[in-house]
Design a protein around this motif. Sequence first.
Motif, PDB file in Angstrom:
ATOM      1  N   LEU A  38       0.908  -1.301  -0.142  1.00 13.38           N
ATOM      2  CA  LEU A  38       0.161  -0.075  -0.148  1.00 13.38           C
ATOM      3  C   LEU A  38       0.913   0.994   0.238  1.00 13.38           C
ATOM      4  N   GLY A  39       0.562   2.460  -0.511  1.00  9.53           N
ATOM      5  CA  GLY A  39       0.906   3.699  -0.834  1.00  9.53           C
ATOM      6  C   GLY A  39       0.036   4.709  -1.550  1.00  9.53           C
ATOM      7  N   PRO A  40       0.876   5.646  -1.412  1.00  4.75           N
ATOM      8  CA  PRO A  40       0.484   6.765  -2.778  1.00  4.75           C
ATOM      9  C   PRO A  40       0.958   6.905  -3.725  1.00  4.75           C
ATOM     10  N   ASN A  41      -0.182   6.960  -4.836  1.00  4.48           N
ATOM     11  CA  ASN A  41       0.899   7.113  -6.450  1.00  4.48           C
ATOM     12  C   ASN A  41       2.001   7.736  -6.333  1.00  4.48           C
ATOM     13  N   GLY A  42       2.718   6.678  -7.059  1.00  6.56           N
ATOM     14  CA  GLY A  42       4.024   6.907  -7.849  1.00  6.56           C
ATOM     15  C   GLY A  42       5.174   6.532  -6.253  1.00  6.56           C
ATOM     16  N   ALA A  43       4.510   5.928  -5.473  1.00  3.42           N
ATOM     17  CA  ALA A  43       5.484   5.391  -4.142  1.00  3.42           C
ATOM     18  C   ALA A  43       6.245   4.562  -4.634  1.00  3.42           C
ATOM     19  N   GLY A  44       5.698   4.105  -5.585  1.00  2.00           N
ATOM     20  CA  GLY A  44       7.178   2.612  -5.905  1.00  2.00           C
ATOM     21  C   GLY A  44       6.607   1.090  -6.006  1.00  2.00           C
ATOM     22  N   LYS A  45       5.036   1.398  -6.579  1.00  2.40           N
ATOM     23  CA  LYS A  45       4.948  -0.108  -6.108  1.00  2.40           C
ATOM     24  C   LYS A  45       4.884  -0.584  -7.715  1.00  2.40           C
ATOM     25  N   SER A  46       3.935  -0.115  -8.611  1.00  4.42           N
ATOM     26  CA  SER A  46       4.811  -0.879  -9.404  1.00  4.42           C
ATOM     27  C   SER A  46       6.237  -1.192  -9.501  1.00  4.42           C
ATOM     28  N   THR A  47       6.662   0.053  -9.697  1.00  5.08           N
ATOM     29  CA  THR A  47       8.389  -0.247  -9.937  1.00  5.08           C
ATOM     30  C   THR A  47       8.838  -1.805  -9.471  1.00  5.08           C
ATOM     31  N   THR A  48       8.211  -1.738  -8.306  1.00  7.65           N
ATOM     32  CA  THR A  48       8.789  -3.256  -7.226  1.00  7.65           C
ATOM     33  C   THR A  48       8.087  -5.000  -8.022  1.00  7.65           C
ATOM     34  N   LEU A  49       6.435  -4.382  -7.523  1.00 14.04           N
ATOM     35  CA  LEU A  49       6.177  -5.410  -8.720  1.00 14.04           C
ATOM     36  C   LEU A  49       6.428  -6.332  -9.958  1.00 14.04           C
ATOM     37  N   ARG A  50       7.324  -4.520 -10.241  1.00 15.82           N
ATOM     38  CA  ARG A  50       8.544  -4.846 -11.757  1.00 15.82           C
ATOM     39  C   ARG A  50       9.460  -6.388 -12.512  1.00 15.82           C
ATOM     40  N   VAL A  51       9.873  -5.429 -10.437  1.00 19.27           N
ATOM     41  CA  VAL A  51      11.585  -6.277 -10.704  1.00 19.27           C
ATOM     42  C   VAL A  51      10.877  -7.924 -10.134  1.00 19.27           C
ATOM     43  N   LEU A  52      10.131  -8.136  -9.346  1.00 22.17           N
ATOM     44  CA  LEU A  52       9.595  -9.321  -8.459  1.00 22.17           C
ATOM     45  C   LEU A  52       9.055 -10.329  -9.933  1.00 22.17           C
ATOM     46  N   LEU A  53       8.966  -9.703 -11.335  1.00 25.16           N
ATOM     47  CA  LEU A  53       8.514 -10.737 -12.215  1.00 25.16           C
ATOM     48  C   LEU A  53       9.653 -10.347 -13.704  1.00 25.16           C
ATOM     49  N   GLY A  54      10.233  -9.725 -12.737  1.00 28.16           N
ATOM     50  CA  GLY A  54      11.843  -9.655 -14.190  1.00 28.16           C
ATOM     51  C   GLY A  54      11.695  -8.987 -15.007  1.00 28.16           C
ATOM     52  N   LEU A  55      10.387  -8.129 -15.132  1.00 29.39           N
ATOM     53  CA  LEU A  55      10.764  -7.135 -16.570  1.00 29.39           C
ATOM     54  C   LEU A  55      11.470  -6.158 -16.116  1.00 29.39           C
ATOM     55  N   ASP A  56      12.075  -5.671 -14.753  1.00 29.98           N
ATOM     56  CA  ASP A  56      12.970  -4.328 -14.576  1.00 29.98           C
ATOM     57  C   ASP A  56      13.695  -5.461 -13.941  1.00 29.98           C
ATOM     58  N   ARG A  57      15.313  -5.035 -14.263  1.00 29.82           N
ATOM     59  CA  ARG A  57      16.364  -5.343 -13.428  1.00 29.82           C
ATOM     60  C   ARG A  57      16.400  -4.323 -12.135  1.00 29.82           C
ATOM     61  N   PRO A  58      17.172  -5.144 -11.204  1.00 28.06           N
ATOM     62  CA  PRO A  58      17.032  -4.668 -10.303  1.00 28.06           C
ATOM     63  C   PRO A  58      18.592  -3.817  -9.940  1.00 28.06           C
ATOM     64  N   THR A  59      18.142  -2.388  -8.965  1.00 25.71           N
ATOM     65  CA  THR A  59      19.928  -2.058  -9.739  1.00 25.71           C
ATOM     66  C   THR A  59      20.675  -2.714  -8.685  1.00 25.71           C
ATOM     67  N   ALA A  60      20.352  -2.980  -7.192  1.00 24.91           N
ATOM     68  CA  ALA A  60      20.625  -3.372  -6.403  1.00 24.91           C
ATOM     69  C   ALA A  60      19.226  -4.205  -5.682  1.00 24.91           C
ATOM     70  N   GLY A  61      19.567  -5.406  -5.212  1.00 22.85           N
ATOM     71  CA  GLY A  61      19.102  -6.114  -4.399  1.00 22.85           C
ATOM     72  C   GLY A  61      18.067  -7.621  -4.980  1.00 22.85           C
ATOM     73  N   ARG A  62      17.877  -8.436  -4.800  1.00 28.29           N
ATOM     74  CA  ARG A  62      16.632  -9.613  -6.021  1.00 28.29           C
ATOM     75  C   ARG A  62      15.417 -10.026  -5.205  1.00 28.29           C
ATOM     76  N   ALA A  63      14.718 -10.208  -6.421  1.00 23.64           N
ATOM     77  CA  ALA A  63      13.597 -10.634  -5.636  1.00 23.64           C
ATOM     78  C   ALA A  63      13.339 -12.248  -6.363  1.00 23.64           C
ATOM     79  N   LEU A  64      12.569 -12.931  -5.377  1.00 17.07           N
ATOM     80  CA  LEU A  64      12.791 -14.935  -5.566  1.00 17.07           C
ATOM     81  C   LEU A  64      11.304 -14.739  -5.042  1.00 17.07           C
ATOM     82  N   VAL A  65      10.616 -15.357  -5.814  1.00 19.97           N
ATOM     83  CA  VAL A  65       9.176 -16.417  -5.752  1.00 19.97           C
ATOM     84  C   VAL A  65       9.586 -18.356  -5.830  1.00 19.97           C
ATOM     85  N   ASP A  66       9.310 -18.511  -4.283  1.00 21.58           N
ATOM     86  CA  ASP A  66       9.477 -19.883  -4.405  1.00 21.58           C
ATOM     87  C   ASP A  66      10.970 -20.259  -3.843  1.00 21.58           C
TER      88      ASP A  66
END
Length: 223
Positions: free
Chosen positions: A33-61
């Motif tokens: 949850l967060g206001p528009n522009g907070a970074g939700k879609s960006t985070t989800l895009r990284v999670l789904l491999g649609l965007d490469r993170p500058t740092a960190g990682r996202a894992l599914v199972d």
Amino acid sequence: MIEIQGVTKRYGPRTAVEDVSLTAAPGRVTGFLGPNGAGKSTTLRVLLGLDRPTAGRALVDGVPYRDLRRPLRTVGAMLDGAGAVPERRGVDHLRWIAQTHRIPARRIEEVLDVVGLTDAARARVRTYSLGMRQRLGLAAALLGEPRVLVLDEPVNGLDPEGIRTVRTFLRDYAAQGNTVLLSSHLMGETAQTVDDVVVIDRGRVVTSGPLEEVTAGHAGLED
Ligand code: ADP
Ligand code: ADP
């Protein structure tokens, strides 16, 4: 199970998200949850491999999305509406996804029924309302019977009854042992759907935990 670990994403000089970590557990609905522009879609895009993170990682199972052997059988995702070609019929959009991912055709009728689109399935997507596009996106996400659902603003454009329908469906889906992560900028509305909450503001996670604990400390969360 979703694990996002210290994800930072910069677009040029602009930092969209900074050191974002969150976990979404099986059997629970997690609200991002967060206001528009907070970074939700960006985070989800990284999670789904649609965007490469500058740092960190996202894992599914335990593995990055791109390393999943059968991604649609593991993760159902809905980002930004259905992404369907307007001139296509709704049912053809689902057929195309099912064929691409070798999902049995019988699933198409099942998911159309789940989202209440059976009657509209033969109409062209361009004739759909925003709510119907959302429902088609949800149907597509459910095709592979995924253990993990990732939904960006899933109730945008739905009327109150549609919101209740989706809410009940997502709660049941999680109760069967699946993981549900959904984003929303409507905090009060989402509070009735989620078990756990992660609040993001200006690219940073500001609080997270079970809904009761988070709302106890932040009375302002009710919109
Ligand atoms: P939310 O989904 O919470 O509304 P977003 O993740 O879409 O937020 O956006 C977070 C920030 O990142 C915003 O400031 C947005 O303008 C910026 N941003 C998102 N995508 C891009 C992009 N492709 N290029 C540049 N900036 C972007
Ligand atoms: P409109 O066509 O006026 O935009 P919607 O397409 O949002 O209306 O929803 C029409 C009806 O379909 C709602 O009243 C609700 O009962 C049902 N509905 C909406 N979304 C869903 C969904 N995801 N799953 C099941 N039923 C839904």
